[in-house]
Scaffold this motif. Structure first.
Motif, PDB file in Angstrom:
ATOM      1  N   ILE A  12      32.603   5.858  -1.716  1.00 14.07           N
ATOM      2  CA  ILE A  12      33.433   5.280  -0.640  1.00 14.07           C
ATOM      3  C   ILE A  12      33.946   6.400   0.278  1.00 14.07           C
ATOM      4  O   ILE A  12      34.860   6.186   1.057  1.00 14.07           O
ATOM      5  N   THR A  86      30.807  -1.027  -3.937  1.00 19.29           N
ATOM      6  CA  THR A  86      30.002  -1.928  -4.755  1.00 19.29           C
ATOM      7  C   THR A  86      29.483  -3.109  -3.930  1.00 19.29           C
ATOM      8  O   THR A  86      30.291  -3.837  -3.343  1.00 19.29           O
ATOM      9  N   ILE A  89      31.083  -6.985  -3.218  1.00 15.58           N
ATOM     10  CA  ILE A  89      32.555  -7.018  -3.202  1.00 15.58           C
ATOM     11  C   ILE A  89      32.972  -6.867  -1.736  1.00 15.58           C
ATOM     12  O   ILE A  89      32.987  -5.752  -1.195  1.00 15.58           O
ATOM     13  N   SER A  90      33.254  -8.001  -1.091  1.00 16.28           N
ATOM     14  CA  SER A  90      33.498  -8.041   0.368  1.00 16.28           C
ATOM     15  C   SER A  90      32.363  -7.331   1.104  1.00 16.28           C
ATOM     16  O   SER A  90      32.589  -6.672   2.115  1.00 16.28           O
ATOM     17  N   ASP A  91      31.188  -7.419   0.592  1.00 16.93           N
ATOM     18  CA  ASP A  91      29.991  -6.804   1.167  1.00 16.93           C
ATOM     19  C   ASP A  91      28.802  -7.712   0.890  1.00 16.93           C
ATOM     20  O   ASP A  91      28.858  -8.535  -0.032  1.00 16.93           O
ATOM     21  N   ALA A 115      36.581   0.504  -3.768  1.00 18.54           N
ATOM     22  CA  ALA A 115      37.887   0.882  -3.200  1.00 18.54           C
ATOM     23  C   ALA A 115      39.023   0.115  -3.862  1.00 18.54           C
ATOM     24  O   ALA A 115      40.098   0.668  -4.097  1.00 18.54           O
ATOM     25  N   TYR A 160      41.899  -5.939   1.146  1.00 16.12           N
ATOM     26  CA  TYR A 160      41.284  -5.009   2.083  1.00 16.12           C
ATOM     27  C   TYR A 160      41.819  -5.341   3.471  1.00 16.12           C
ATOM     28  O   TYR A 160      42.101  -6.513   3.765  1.00 16.12           O
ATOM     29  N   LEU A 188      40.634   6.868   0.795  1.00 20.66           N
ATOM     30  CA  LEU A 188      40.478   7.340  -0.584  1.00 20.66           C
ATOM     31  C   LEU A 188      39.209   8.176  -0.731  1.00 20.66           C
ATOM     32  O   LEU A 188      38.165   7.812  -0.180  1.00 20.66           O
ATOM     33  N   GLU A 215      40.592   3.899   6.545  1.00 20.13           N
ATOM     34  CA  GLU A 215      40.361   2.691   5.734  1.00 20.13           C
ATOM     35  C   GLU A 215      41.523   2.480   4.770  1.00 20.13           C
ATOM     36  O   GLU A 215      41.954   3.409   4.097  1.00 20.13           O
ATOM     37  N   PHE A 216      41.977   1.231   4.689  1.00 21.70           N
ATOM     38  CA  PHE A 216      43.140   0.906   3.876  1.00 21.70           C
ATOM     39  C   PHE A 216      42.811  -0.123   2.798  1.00 21.70           C
ATOM     40  O   PHE A 216      42.157  -1.128   3.068  1.00 21.70           O
ATOM     41  N   THR A 217      43.318   0.106   1.601  1.00 19.61           N
ATOM     42  CA  THR A 217      43.353  -0.942   0.577  1.00 19.61           C
ATOM     43  C   THR A 217      44.812  -1.122   0.172  1.00 19.61           C
ATOM     44  O   THR A 217      45.496  -0.135  -0.114  1.00 19.61           O
TER      45      THR A 217
HETATM   46  N1  SAM Z   1      32.229  -3.102  -1.289  1.00 22.82           N
HETATM   47  C1  SAM Z   1      33.219  -2.117  -0.926  1.00 22.82           C
HETATM   48  C2  SAM Z   1      33.890  -1.601  -2.198  1.00 22.82           C
HETATM   49  O1  SAM Z   1      33.387  -1.845  -3.288  1.00 22.82           O
HETATM   50  O2  SAM Z   1      34.898  -0.881  -2.117  1.00 22.82           O
HETATM   51  C3  SAM Z   1      34.204  -2.664   0.069  1.00 22.82           C
HETATM   52  C4  SAM Z   1      33.569  -3.018   1.375  1.00 22.82           C
HETATM   53  S1  SAM Z   1      34.640  -3.713   2.537  1.00 22.82           S
HETATM   54  C5  SAM Z   1      33.513  -4.178   3.801  1.00 22.82           C
HETATM   55  C6  SAM Z   1      35.373  -2.304   3.313  1.00 22.82           C
HETATM   56  C7  SAM Z   1      36.879  -2.236   3.044  1.00 22.82           C
HETATM   57  O3  SAM Z   1      37.108  -1.570   1.805  1.00 22.82           O
HETATM   58  C8  SAM Z   1      37.634  -1.401   4.064  1.00 22.82           C
HETATM   59  O4  SAM Z   1      37.975  -2.157   5.207  1.00 22.82           O
HETATM   60  C9  SAM Z   1      38.867  -0.990   3.280  1.00 22.82           C
HETATM   61  O5  SAM Z   1      39.792  -2.051   3.217  1.00 22.82           O
HETATM   62  C10 SAM Z   1      38.252  -0.758   1.885  1.00 22.82           C
HETATM   63  N2  SAM Z   1      37.823   0.644   1.741  1.00 22.82           N
HETATM   64  C11 SAM Z   1      36.565   1.125   1.793  1.00 22.82           C
HETATM   65  N3  SAM Z   1      36.563   2.460   1.639  1.00 22.82           N
HETATM   66  C12 SAM Z   1      37.859   2.830   1.477  1.00 22.82           C
HETATM   67  C13 SAM Z   1      38.509   4.077   1.282  1.00 22.82           C
HETATM   68  N4  SAM Z   1      37.813   5.218   1.232  1.00 22.82           N
HETATM   69  N5  SAM Z   1      39.855   4.091   1.148  1.00 22.82           N
HETATM   70  C14 SAM Z   1      40.564   2.949   1.187  1.00 22.82           C
HETATM   71  N6  SAM Z   1      40.005   1.733   1.372  1.00 22.82           N
HETATM   72  C15 SAM Z   1      38.674   1.671   1.533  1.00 22.82           C
END
Ligand code: SAM
Length: 284
Positions: A12, A86, A89-91, A115, A160, A188, A215-217
């Motif tokens: 990530i 992954t 997961i929102s992907d 994330a 997310y 992260l 990017e925020f979680t």
């Molecule tokens: N499938 C991915 C996963 O397993 O983490 C998530 C994909 S989703 C489209 C993308 C979102 O994940 C971002 O908008 C953010 O909310 C979160 N995200 C991805 N990378 C991140 C990071 N490095 N730090 C914090 N949040 C992250």
């Protein structure tokens, strides 16, 4: 005999966050199905992997899925990856995974970064039972209904959010759930990684002063048990303050977090914090 669909988690942010097994699978697969082939090519070239790539994203239609299913049905192995983290997961991933299951192909997860899990584990909030709720919807009506539905959740929440919508999401959270404990993981595993631990109001204050980037979680603590009475022994409060400080909260956020959690007046909690600090100074 049908082949295998590998669901491969990828970094990530930090390219070192990939398992040895993921690298082997990516190297040995007949084809890699990538959300964005340009993004995945960077990862592959970093690891000197030359497996052919094809795109598989949220707009991939039946024809594309059929052609991938055809490859599985003749015994080929496919590796599914998203831009980060992954797949599924929102992907993208669900339709291809369902097609593979329908063919009786083997579907094999290659676990790794996500994330949601990374942010949850570093938040200090309860991880035993949590609800992953993905991205809040954007249309106004759906958004309202989404946040209202979270009131029913007794567990830690994982969300997310895109940087441009983080403030509005925090405002909705405080409106619907109150000022709960909150942590966010920003960027992260990347150079400017930040892990905030405090409350929804504390995060709002911080991010209003410095507009959110990256990017925020978001991790929202569970509601405190209803009808909880204030602890008769004030050392419980001081212990809770100490826990919050140990987890990296500022003094202000620790006071806010503990007064919300234990439903105590902020002034009382603040007075106890001052007492603790005075005692600590004397012992130095
Ligand atoms: N499938 C991915 C996963 O397993 O983490 C998530 C994909 S989703 C489209 C993308 C979102 O994940 C971002 O908008 C953010 O909310 C979160 N995200 C991805 N990378 C991140 C990071 N490095 N730090 C914090 N949040 C992250």
């Amino acid at each position: 005999m049908p082949g295998t669909l590998y669901i491969v988690s990828t970094p990530i942010g930090n390219l070192e966050d990939i398992t040895l097994r993921a690298l082997r699978v990516l190297r040995e697969a007949d084809l890699i199905c990538a959300e964005d082939t340009r993004v995945t090519r960077k990862l592959l070239s970093h690891y000197d992997i030359h497996t052919p790539l094809t795109s598989y994203h949220e707009h991939s239609r039946g024809e594309k899925i059929e052609s991938l299913a055809e490859r599985l049905s003749v015994g080929q192995s496919l590796a599914l990856v998203s831009d980060a983290g992954t797949p599924g997961i929102s992907d993208p991933g669900q339709a291809l995974i369902a097609a593979a299951i329908g063919l009786d192909a083997a579907v094999v997860p290659i676990p790794g970064p996500c994330a949601a899990i990374a942010a949850l584990t570093a938040s200090g909030l309860p991880g035993g039972r949590f609800a992953f709720v993905g991205f809040p919807p954007r249309p106004k009506g759906d958004r309202r209904a989404f946040f209202e539905s979270l009131r029913e959740e007794p567990f830690t929440l994982v969300l997310y959010e895109a940087p441009g919508r983080v403030l509005s999401t925090l405002e909705e959270l405080i409106r619907t759930l109150g000022d709960r404990p909150l942590s966010y993981g920003r960027e992260l595993t990347k150079q400017f990684e930040e892990i905030y631990r405090g409350t929804v109001s504390g995060a709002l204050e911080r991010l209003r002063a410095r507009p959110p980037r990256g990017e925020f979680t978001l991790i929202v603590g569970p509601p405190s048990p209803s009808g909880q009475t204030p602890p008769s022994d004030l050392s419980d409060v001081q212990q809770a303050l100490q826990n919050a400080l140990d987890q990296g909260a500022t003094a202000r956020d620790a006071v806010q977090q503990v007064s919300t959690l234990l439903k105590l007046p902020r002034r009382l909690v603040y007075r106890l914090l001052l007492e603790m600090q005075r005692r600590a100074e004397k012992n130095l």
